[in-house]
Design a protein around this motif. Structure first.
Motif, short mmCIF file in Angstrom:
data_model
loop_
_atom_site.label_atom_id
_atom_site.label_comp_id
_atom_site.label_asym_id
_atom_site.label_seq_id
_atom_site.Cartn_x
_atom_site.Cartn_y
_atom_site.Cartn_z
N PRO A 118 0.82 -1.21 0.00
CA PRO A 118 0.00 0.00 0.00
C PRO A 118 0.85 1.26 0.00
N LYS A 119 0.34 2.29 -0.65
CA LYS A 119 1.02 3.57 -0.68
C LYS A 119 0.44 4.49 0.40
N THR A 120 1.29 5.33 0.94
CA THR A 120 0.83 6.27 1.96
C THR A 120 -0.22 7.22 1.39
N LEU A 121 0.00 7.66 0.16
CA LEU A 121 -0.96 8.52 -0.53
C LEU A 121 -1.47 7.78 -1.75
N VAL A 122 -2.73 7.40 -1.71
CA VAL A 122 -3.36 6.69 -2.82
C VAL A 122 -3.91 7.71 -3.79
N ASN A 123 -3.37 7.73 -4.99
CA ASN A 123 -3.79 8.72 -5.99
C ASN A 123 -4.69 8.14 -7.07
N ARG A 124 -4.59 6.84 -7.30
CA ARG A 124 -5.41 6.23 -8.35
C ARG A 124 -6.04 4.94 -7.83
N ILE A 125 -7.35 4.86 -7.95
CA ILE A 125 -8.12 3.72 -7.45
C ILE A 125 -8.89 3.10 -8.61
N VAL A 126 -8.87 1.78 -8.68
CA VAL A 126 -9.75 1.04 -9.59
C VAL A 126 -10.93 0.50 -8.79
N VAL A 127 -12.14 0.66 -9.31
CA VAL A 127 -13.35 0.15 -8.66
C VAL A 127 -14.03 -0.83 -9.60
N ILE A 128 -14.25 -2.06 -9.11
CA ILE A 128 -14.97 -3.08 -9.87
C ILE A 128 -16.02 -3.72 -8.98
N GLY A 129 -16.92 -4.47 -9.59
CA GLY A 129 -17.92 -5.17 -8.79
C GLY A 129 -18.72 -6.14 -9.62
N ASP A 130 -19.35 -7.10 -8.92
CA ASP A 130 -20.20 -8.10 -9.56
C ASP A 130 -19.45 -8.76 -10.72
N THR A 131 -18.47 -9.56 -10.36
CA THR A 131 -17.50 -10.05 -11.33
C THR A 131 -17.68 -11.52 -11.72
N GLY A 132 -18.49 -12.30 -11.00
CA GLY A 132 -18.62 -13.72 -11.29
C GLY A 132 -19.53 -14.01 -12.48
N CYS A 133 -19.51 -15.27 -12.92
CA CYS A 133 -20.31 -15.70 -14.08
C CYS A 133 -21.60 -16.36 -13.59
N ARG A 134 -22.73 -15.82 -13.98
CA ARG A 134 -24.01 -16.26 -13.43
C ARG A 134 -24.42 -17.64 -13.94
N MET A 135 -24.61 -18.55 -13.00
CA MET A 135 -25.19 -19.87 -13.28
C MET A 135 -26.14 -20.19 -12.13
N LYS A 136 -27.44 -20.06 -12.38
CA LYS A 136 -28.41 -20.21 -11.31
C LYS A 136 -29.71 -20.80 -11.85
N LYS A 137 -30.01 -22.04 -11.46
CA LYS A 137 -31.17 -22.74 -12.00
C LYS A 137 -32.47 -22.03 -11.65
N SER A 138 -32.61 -21.58 -10.42
CA SER A 138 -33.88 -20.98 -10.00
C SER A 138 -34.17 -19.69 -10.78
N ASP A 139 -33.14 -19.04 -11.30
CA ASP A 139 -33.34 -17.83 -12.11
C ASP A 139 -33.37 -18.13 -13.60
N HIS A 140 -33.19 -19.41 -13.96
CA HIS A 140 -33.10 -19.81 -15.37
C HIS A 140 -32.03 -18.98 -16.09
N ALA A 141 -30.92 -18.73 -15.37
CA ALA A 141 -29.87 -17.87 -15.90
C ALA A 141 -28.57 -18.65 -16.02
N TYR A 142 -28.08 -18.75 -17.24
CA TYR A 142 -26.82 -19.45 -17.49
C TYR A 142 -25.99 -18.61 -18.44
N GLN A 143 -25.14 -17.78 -17.87
CA GLN A 143 -24.23 -16.96 -18.65
C GLN A 143 -23.22 -17.86 -19.35
N ALA A 144 -22.78 -17.47 -20.51
CA ALA A 144 -21.81 -18.27 -21.27
C ALA A 144 -20.41 -18.07 -20.69
#
Length: 469
Positions: A118-144
């Motif tokens: 870690p840097k004492t002064l953080v000047n640049r931040i990357v923000v990400i989220g919701d990164t997994g691949c959806r596979m869920k039978k109850s939602d009938h959702a199967y991402q490739a």
């Protein structure tokens, strides 16, 4: 790109001659290593290994044996969000190791792999989220998941790493491969599923390898990491706090402990800090009186308020947007705007009509699978949503101009609003003033092309483009 757990043996590793090597996070070694930031920004080295013992952490030339966080085991099947017939025991055939990196360290490495400090002064931040691949039978959702065009987290992570961030913030929901791919579905055939190591590897550690090497991480816990989902892996691999029996999500009887954790602060220099919040188990509807979540989230507010006194500029990080919009279509096809998380709002509004402590300047969240910015003429903090980094995206468009009176929370008057729906990418924050009240936000697509620019000034923000096409 091979999943880490399936990596081929390439060569012997000189520092651990008793084991063969694995290609882990792109390094020819038997260890996957990365850095998580915990309370007060304490850097914690984590290592995941197929070896029988933990590796050595080398800090400024001094060898520090790492401690065992979690031994290899297969955890007995527990109740999950899925039907029992669609669940299975969680297998973790690897050793999880950790060691606090001493303050002021200039270099650290594990088996020759340099760790980002870690840097004492953080000047640049990357923000990400919701990164997994959806596979869920109850939602009938199967991402490739087998198609990098339809599941591009590896590409997003590589482009984000190319920005050379000082810090990575993940706003939650790392694992989505919950139930088995249906027979004959070529898009996800052969994919691991469930909540064990193989699914964690495929959904997070392998596609995220470039970004894990690039900078330390601050991690928010999403609803997909609640105890009834991937909470076991959350506690084993990425939560910065000690792993304790009863807090590990292995037994449903202990979920009232495992599903909650206290806020903590991560200083980023210049009298600014992140305040990390665990809202994994909130409800989509108002929390009933007497529910444990009423007590837990009330306590969370007061702890957040106390922590906010330690810095002039505070950025709250949680998974569920408190001050953002979602959208859905009614039966006639009309777009309906929905407000922020009702569970959290129901508890927080009873403490403060503005929902968040007065010293909170901005909120970073995920959960909604898009990018969004909302700023207010009322004294609410600006809200950013970055749930657009890999998981199957939302497709209902948000309006370029909000209807008159549209609000994500009672009493919140929207001043500026921007969104990007159905595009994968990441967000960066760059410090632009010495008093830390001003930040330049850029929104990038999966190819590293900039698609929007925003400016944060104190609690307010404004973007160049109202709706990215």
């Amino acid at each position: 790109m091979l999943p880490l757990a399936m990596s081929l043996t390439l060569m012997g590793c000189g520092s651990t001659p008793q084991t063969s090597a694995h290609t882990v996070l792109g390094i020819s070694t038997d260890v996957a290593a990365f850095v998580i930031l915990g309370e007060k920004g304490q850097p914690i080295a984590r290592a995941l290994t197929h070896a029988d013992q933990c590796p050595v952490l080398l800090v400024d030339g001094q060898a520090l044996p790492m401690d065992v966080r979690a031994k290899p085991e297969t955890v007995a099947q527990r109740p999950t969000i899925s039907d029992p017939s669609e669940s299975k025991p969680s297998a973790f055939p690897i050793l999880t190791c950790e060691k606090v990196i001493p303050k002021g360290a200039l270099s650290a490495s594990i088996n020759g792999q340099a760790l980002p400090l870690p840097k004492t002064l953080v000047n640049r931040i990357v923000v990400i989220g919701d990164t997994g691949c959806r596979m869920k039978k109850s939602d009938h959702a199967y991402q490739a998941c087998n198609d990098p065009e339809q599941y591009p987290f590896a590409q997003v992570a590589a482009q984000a790493a190319a920005q050379h961030p000082d810090l990575v913030i993940h706003v939650g929901d790392l694992l989505y491969r919950e139930t088995a791919c249906p027979e004959g579905n070529a898009g996800c055939t052969g994919s691991p599923w469930g909540y064990g190591w193989d699914a964690w590897d495929a959904d997070f550690f392998t596609p995220g390898r470039a970004l894990l090497q690039a900078a330390p991480w601050a991690m928010a816990r999403g609803n997909h990491e609640s105890c009834a989902r991937a909470g076991q892996g959350w506690w084993r691999f990425v939560d910065p706090r000690p792993l304790q029996v009863g807090r590990d999500c292995n037994l449903a009887a202990h979920d009232d402990v495992g599903d909650y954790s206290d806020p903590y602060a991560v200083p980023i220099g210049g009298n600014a800090q992140l305040i990390m919040l665990d809202t994994a188990n909130t409800a989509g509807k108002p929390v009933p009186a007497g529910d444990i979540r009423e007590t837990k989230y009330r306590d969370m507010y007061h702890q957040m308020e106390t922590l906010s006194q330690d810095a002039a500029y505070n950025i709250g990080v949680n998974h569920h947007p408190i001050l953002g919009f979602t959208a859905k279509k009614d039966k006639q096809g009309n777009v309906m705007l929905l407000p922020g998380n009702q569970g959290l709002q129901s508890v927080l509004s009873a403490i403060n009509p503005l929902l968040l402590p007065p010293r909170i300047n901005a909120m970073l969240s995920g959960h909604v699978h898009l990018w969004q910015e909302v700023s207010f003429s009322t004294p609410h903090p600006t809200q950013f949503i970055a749930g657009f980094s890999g998981t199957e995206e939302d497709v209902v468009p948000l309006p370029e101009t909000l209807p008159v009176g549209a609000t994500p929370a009672v009493g919140a008057v929207v001043d500026h609003f921007s969104s990007w729906v159905s595009g994968f990418g990441f967000m960066t924050m760059e410090r632009t003033s010495t008093d830390n009240n001003q930040w330049l936000v850029k929104v990038w697509d999966r190819h590293g092309k900039q698609v929007n620019t925003c400016h944060i000034d104190g609690k307010n923000s404004v973007c160049d483009v109202a709706r990215v096409k």
